[in-house]
Design a protein around this motif. Structure first.
Motif, short mmCIF file in Angstrom:
data_model
loop_
_atom_site.label_atom_id
_atom_site.label_comp_id
_atom_site.label_asym_id
_atom_site.label_seq_id
_atom_site.Cartn_x
_atom_site.Cartn_y
_atom_site.Cartn_z
N GLU A 36 41.31 36.94 42.98
CA GLU A 36 40.43 38.13 43.13
C GLU A 36 39.80 38.58 42.03
N TYR A 37 40.73 38.67 40.92
CA TYR A 37 39.84 39.19 39.69
C TYR A 37 38.86 38.21 38.97
N LEU A 38 39.04 37.08 38.98
CA LEU A 38 37.96 36.20 38.58
C LEU A 38 36.94 35.84 39.65
N GLU A 39 37.21 35.84 40.89
CA GLU A 39 35.77 36.00 41.77
C GLU A 39 34.97 37.00 41.55
N ALA A 40 35.79 38.18 41.06
CA ALA A 40 34.69 39.45 40.76
C ALA A 40 34.14 39.37 39.45
N ARG A 41 34.80 38.74 38.67
CA ARG A 41 34.01 38.68 37.20
C ARG A 41 33.51 37.40 36.50
N GLY A 42 33.95 36.30 37.23
CA GLY A 42 33.45 34.98 36.74
C GLY A 42 34.60 34.09 36.38
N PRO A 43 34.62 32.85 36.22
CA PRO A 43 35.65 32.00 35.90
C PRO A 43 35.95 31.80 34.53
N ARG A 44 35.21 32.51 33.60
CA ARG A 44 35.65 32.48 31.98
C ARG A 44 36.71 33.81 32.02
N TYR A 45 37.55 33.63 31.06
CA TYR A 45 38.58 34.66 30.95
C TYR A 45 39.15 34.80 29.37
N THR A 46 39.46 35.82 29.00
CA THR A 46 39.92 36.31 27.71
C THR A 46 41.54 36.37 27.79
N LEU A 47 42.23 36.53 26.81
CA LEU A 47 43.34 37.10 26.76
C LEU A 47 43.66 38.51 27.16
N PRO A 48 42.85 39.46 27.03
CA PRO A 48 43.13 40.58 27.70
C PRO A 48 42.76 40.68 29.35
N ASP A 49 42.06 39.67 29.78
CA ASP A 49 41.95 39.37 31.15
C ASP A 49 42.95 38.93 31.74
N LEU A 50 43.77 38.12 30.69
CA LEU A 50 45.04 37.52 31.40
C LEU A 50 46.09 38.69 31.75
N GLU A 51 45.99 39.59 30.63
CA GLU A 51 46.80 40.81 30.72
C GLU A 51 46.68 41.54 31.94
N ALA A 52 45.31 41.90 32.23
CA ALA A 52 44.78 42.49 33.21
C ALA A 52 45.30 42.02 34.68
N ILE A 53 45.36 40.52 34.79
CA ILE A 53 45.53 39.82 35.68
C ILE A 53 47.00 40.04 36.02
N ALA A 54 48.03 39.71 34.92
CA ALA A 54 49.39 40.05 35.09
C ALA A 54 49.70 41.35 35.52
#
Length: 176
Positions: A36-54
């Motif tokens: 859900e998170y990556l579909e909304a923001r795109g496939p590239r992610y950062t470490l803060p993105d992974l924390e938000a996903i967690a």
């Protein structure tokens, strides 16, 4: 409330099996929040993105547990975040590691890579699935005694998972 996590590399059928198990047992399941998170923001992610996903995954699990009957199924877990974080960034945030140590699942199903890869814009490593499977297996072997490997075609995976969940439910039933 019993908690069952489904974990493992990409394209191993975690989402499909989570949904089927929830339907079969008349309960709820927590979808993988990363999708859900990556579909909304795109496939590239950062470490803060992974924390938000967690954090989103934990919230999804709690919401599913609030609606569940006897057992809740979690399509992925924080172990996935740990392994992806270490792979992509060389380390995992300490709070995620601490949460993994405190988190309890009554059963963890590790899905094998013996299904065909299904391409998806959010999937990254079609040729590294065995490597990642080995990482999951090592992590679970070192920290969790209540995990089982699930393999074979989809129908066989479902049968294996149902057998294990039935055993778990029977063991947790109050004595007559």
């Amino acid at each position: 409330m019993l908690r069952v996590a489904l974990t493992g590399p990409e394209s191993t059928g975690k989402t499909t099996l989570s949904r089927l198990l929830a339907e079969h047992y008349g309960t709820s399941w927590a979808p993988e929040y990363a999708r859900e998170y990556l579909e909304a923001r795109g496939p590239r992610y950062t470490l803060p993105d992974l924390e938000a996903i967690a954090l989103g995954q934990l919230a999804a699990e709690e919401a599913a547990a609030a609606r569940a009957h006897r057992v809740v199924f979690c399509d992925t877990d924080l172990l996935v975040i740990k392994i992806w974080s270490e792979h992509a960034f060389g380390h995992c945030p300490e709070w995620i590691l601490e949460r993994i140590e405190r988190q309890h699942y009554d059963l963890v199903l590790l899905l094998n890579v013996d299904l065909a890869w299904e391409p998806d814009p959010l999937r990254e490593h079609p040729t590294h699935r065995q490597h990642f499977y080995n990482l999951y297996h090592s992590e679970l072997s070192g920290r969790v005694s209540n995990f089982a490997e699930i393999s074979g075609p989809p129908a066989q995976r479902f049968e294996q998972a149902c057998y294990l969940v039935d055993e778990l439910l029977a063991a947790s039933a109050p004595p007559r």
